[in-house]
Design a protein around this motif. Sequence first.
Motif, PDB file in Angstrom:
ATOM      1  N   HIS A  80      39.820 -93.298 -46.372  1.00 15.74           N
ATOM      2  CA  HIS A  80      39.499 -92.486 -47.543  1.00 15.74           C
ATOM      3  C   HIS A  80      38.503 -91.409 -47.117  1.00 15.74           C
ATOM      4  O   HIS A  80      37.744 -91.582 -46.160  1.00 15.74           O
ATOM      5  CB  HIS A  80      38.893 -93.374 -48.642  1.00 15.74           C
ATOM      6  N   ARG A  81      38.488 -90.282 -47.823  1.00 15.60           N
ATOM      7  CA  ARG A  81      37.586 -89.182 -47.485  1.00 15.60           C
ATOM      8  C   ARG A  81      36.120 -89.610 -47.460  1.00 15.60           C
ATOM      9  O   ARG A  81      35.313 -89.011 -46.761  1.00 15.60           O
ATOM     10  CB  ARG A  81      37.747 -88.031 -48.482  1.00 15.60           C
ATOM     11  N   SER A  82      35.763 -90.639 -48.207  1.00 15.97           N
ATOM     12  CA  SER A  82      34.371 -91.093 -48.221  1.00 15.97           C
ATOM     13  C   SER A  82      33.961 -91.674 -46.869  1.00 15.97           C
ATOM     14  O   SER A  82      32.772 -91.820 -46.596  1.00 15.97           O
ATOM     15  CB  SER A  82      34.163 -92.137 -49.319  1.00 15.97           C
ATOM     16  N   GLN A  83      34.901 -92.005 -45.995  1.00 18.71           N
ATOM     17  CA  GLN A  83      34.609 -92.560 -44.678  1.00 18.71           C
ATOM     18  C   GLN A  83      34.507 -91.484 -43.592  1.00 18.71           C
ATOM     19  O   GLN A  83      34.290 -91.807 -42.426  1.00 18.71           O
ATOM     20  CB  GLN A  83      35.697 -93.569 -44.286  1.00 18.71           C
ATOM     21  N   LEU A  84      34.646 -90.222 -43.980  1.00 14.31           N
ATOM     22  CA  LEU A  84      34.581 -89.128 -43.016  1.00 14.31           C
ATOM     23  C   LEU A  84      33.138 -88.943 -42.550  1.00 14.31           C
ATOM     24  O   LEU A  84      32.234 -88.722 -43.349  1.00 14.31           O
ATOM     25  CB  LEU A  84      35.094 -87.824 -43.638  1.00 14.31           C
ATOM     26  N   ALA A  85      32.891 -89.063 -41.248  1.00 10.74           N
ATOM     27  CA  ALA A  85      31.545 -88.916 -40.687  1.00 10.74           C
ATOM     28  C   ALA A  85      31.296 -87.478 -40.255  1.00 10.74           C
ATOM     29  O   ALA A  85      30.275 -86.891 -40.578  1.00 10.74           O
ATOM     30  CB  ALA A  85      31.352 -89.862 -39.509  1.00 10.74           C
ATOM     31  N   ARG A  86      32.244 -86.925 -39.546  1.00  8.98           N
ATOM     32  CA  ARG A  86      32.090 -85.554 -39.028  1.00  8.98           C
ATOM     33  C   ARG A  86      33.430 -85.072 -38.508  1.00  8.98           C
ATOM     34  O   ARG A  86      34.400 -85.822 -38.466  1.00  8.98           O
ATOM     35  CB  ARG A  86      31.042 -85.504 -37.920  1.00  8.98           C
ATOM     36  N   GLU A  87      33.437 -83.837 -38.101  1.00  3.04           N
ATOM     37  CA  GLU A  87      34.622 -83.283 -37.438  1.00  3.04           C
ATOM     38  C   GLU A  87      34.217 -82.865 -36.042  1.00  3.04           C
ATOM     39  O   GLU A  87      33.203 -82.207 -35.844  1.00  3.04           O
ATOM     40  CB  GLU A  87      35.178 -82.110 -38.228  1.00  3.04           C
ATOM     41  N   LYS A  88      34.989 -83.291 -35.071  1.00  2.00           N
ATOM     42  CA  LYS A  88      34.727 -82.960 -33.675  1.00  2.00           C
ATOM     43  C   LYS A  88      35.871 -82.085 -33.199  1.00  2.00           C
ATOM     44  O   LYS A  88      37.025 -82.509 -33.193  1.00  2.00           O
ATOM     45  CB  LYS A  88      34.650 -84.251 -32.849  1.00  2.00           C
ATOM     46  N   ASN A  89      35.566 -80.851 -32.840  1.00  2.00           N
ATOM     47  CA  ASN A  89      36.579 -79.873 -32.426  1.00  2.00           C
ATOM     48  C   ASN A  89      37.650 -79.707 -33.496  1.00  2.00           C
ATOM     49  O   ASN A  89      38.841 -79.600 -33.204  1.00  2.00           O
ATOM     50  CB  ASN A  89      37.220 -80.263 -31.095  1.00  2.00           C
ATOM     51  N   GLY A  90      37.244 -79.757 -34.776  1.00  2.06           N
ATOM     52  CA  GLY A  90      38.183 -79.587 -35.869  1.00  2.06           C
ATOM     53  C   GLY A  90      38.986 -80.828 -36.213  1.00  2.06           C
ATOM     54  O   GLY A  90      39.840 -80.804 -37.082  1.00  2.06           O
ATOM     55  N   GLN A  91      38.707 -81.940 -35.518  1.00  2.00           N
ATOM     56  CA  GLN A  91      39.421 -83.178 -35.740  1.00  2.00           C
ATOM     57  C   GLN A  91      38.532 -84.162 -36.512  1.00  2.00           C
ATOM     58  O   GLN A  91      37.390 -84.377 -36.112  1.00  2.00           O
ATOM     59  CB  GLN A  91      39.850 -83.824 -34.415  1.00  2.00           C
ATOM     60  N   PRO A  92      39.020 -84.783 -37.591  1.00  4.84           N
ATOM     61  CA  PRO A  92      38.176 -85.704 -38.373  1.00  4.84           C
ATOM     62  C   PRO A  92      37.899 -87.014 -37.621  1.00  4.84           C
ATOM     63  O   PRO A  92      38.771 -87.543 -36.950  1.00  4.84           O
ATOM     64  CB  PRO A  92      39.011 -85.966 -39.639  1.00  4.84           C
ATOM     65  N   ILE A  93      36.654 -87.490 -37.747  1.00  6.85           N
ATOM     66  CA  ILE A  93      36.216 -88.734 -37.120  1.00  6.85           C
ATOM     67  C   ILE A  93      35.624 -89.612 -38.230  1.00  6.85           C
ATOM     68  O   ILE A  93      34.792 -89.158 -39.013  1.00  6.85           O
ATOM     69  CB  ILE A  93      35.148 -88.488 -36.027  1.00  6.85           C
ATOM     70  N   CYS A  94      36.023 -90.885 -38.272  1.00 11.87           N
ATOM     71  CA  CYS A  94      35.542 -91.797 -39.322  1.00 11.87           C
ATOM     72  C   CYS A  94      34.152 -92.324 -38.970  1.00 11.87           C
ATOM     73  O   CYS A  94      33.688 -92.196 -37.836  1.00 11.87           O
ATOM     74  CB  CYS A  94      36.518 -92.949 -39.532  1.00 11.87           C
ATOM     75  N   ARG A  95      33.512 -92.976 -39.951  1.00 17.16           N
ATOM     76  CA  ARG A  95      32.161 -93.537 -39.748  1.00 17.16           C
ATOM     77  C   ARG A  95      32.167 -94.651 -38.724  1.00 17.16           C
ATOM     78  O   ARG A  95      31.202 -94.845 -37.992  1.00 17.16           O
ATOM     79  CB  ARG A  95      31.624 -94.076 -41.070  1.00 17.16           C
ATOM     80  N   ASP A  96      33.243 -95.432 -38.644  1.00 17.23           N
ATOM     81  CA  ASP A  96      33.301 -96.523 -37.677  1.00 17.23           C
ATOM     82  C   ASP A  96      33.315 -96.012 -36.233  1.00 17.23           C
ATOM     83  O   ASP A  96      32.781 -96.666 -35.339  1.00 17.23           O
ATOM     84  CB  ASP A  96      34.532 -97.384 -37.913  1.00 17.23           C
ATOM     85  N   CYS A  97      33.918 -94.884 -36.003  1.00 18.26           N
ATOM     86  CA  CYS A  97      34.036 -94.336 -34.639  1.00 18.26           C
ATOM     87  C   CYS A  97      32.891 -93.403 -34.284  1.00 18.26           C
ATOM     88  O   CYS A  97      32.735 -93.058 -33.115  1.00 18.26           O
ATOM     89  CB  CYS A  97      35.357 -93.602 -34.489  1.00 18.26           C
ATOM     90  N   ASP A  98      32.102 -92.971 -35.251  1.00 21.71           N
ATOM     91  CA  ASP A  98      31.051 -92.013 -35.003  1.00 21.71           C
ATOM     92  C   ASP A  98      29.946 -92.610 -34.182  1.00 21.71           C
ATOM     93  O   ASP A  98      29.507 -93.663 -34.238  1.00 21.71           O
ATOM     94  CB  ASP A  98      30.484 -91.489 -36.319  1.00 21.71           C
TER      95      ASP A  98
END
Length: 98
Positions: A80-98
Amino acid sequence: MATDYDTPRKTDDDVDNDSIEELKARRNEKSSSVVDVDDFDSAEGMELPGADLSNEELAVRVLPKQADEFTCMSCFLVHHRSQLAREKNGQPICRDCD
């Protein structure tokens, strides 16, 4: 096993005074285990890794990615969008992988 929390606890001196036979008996009581036969019976229906599952059908309804979801480019899971931590090189990264 019920525990009586009102009984006095052993101090370090009391523990040091335990006999070797008492300690061995306690260790044997803890290490003795009972084999549950039902566990072996239920394991017969389990498939092992690498088994041929080509004739199996998917029994889960799969939904397409929703408008408020994204695919993490690190773990490739849909979140879900609420789990979005950041974007790396324009690619979305979730909170678990951040």
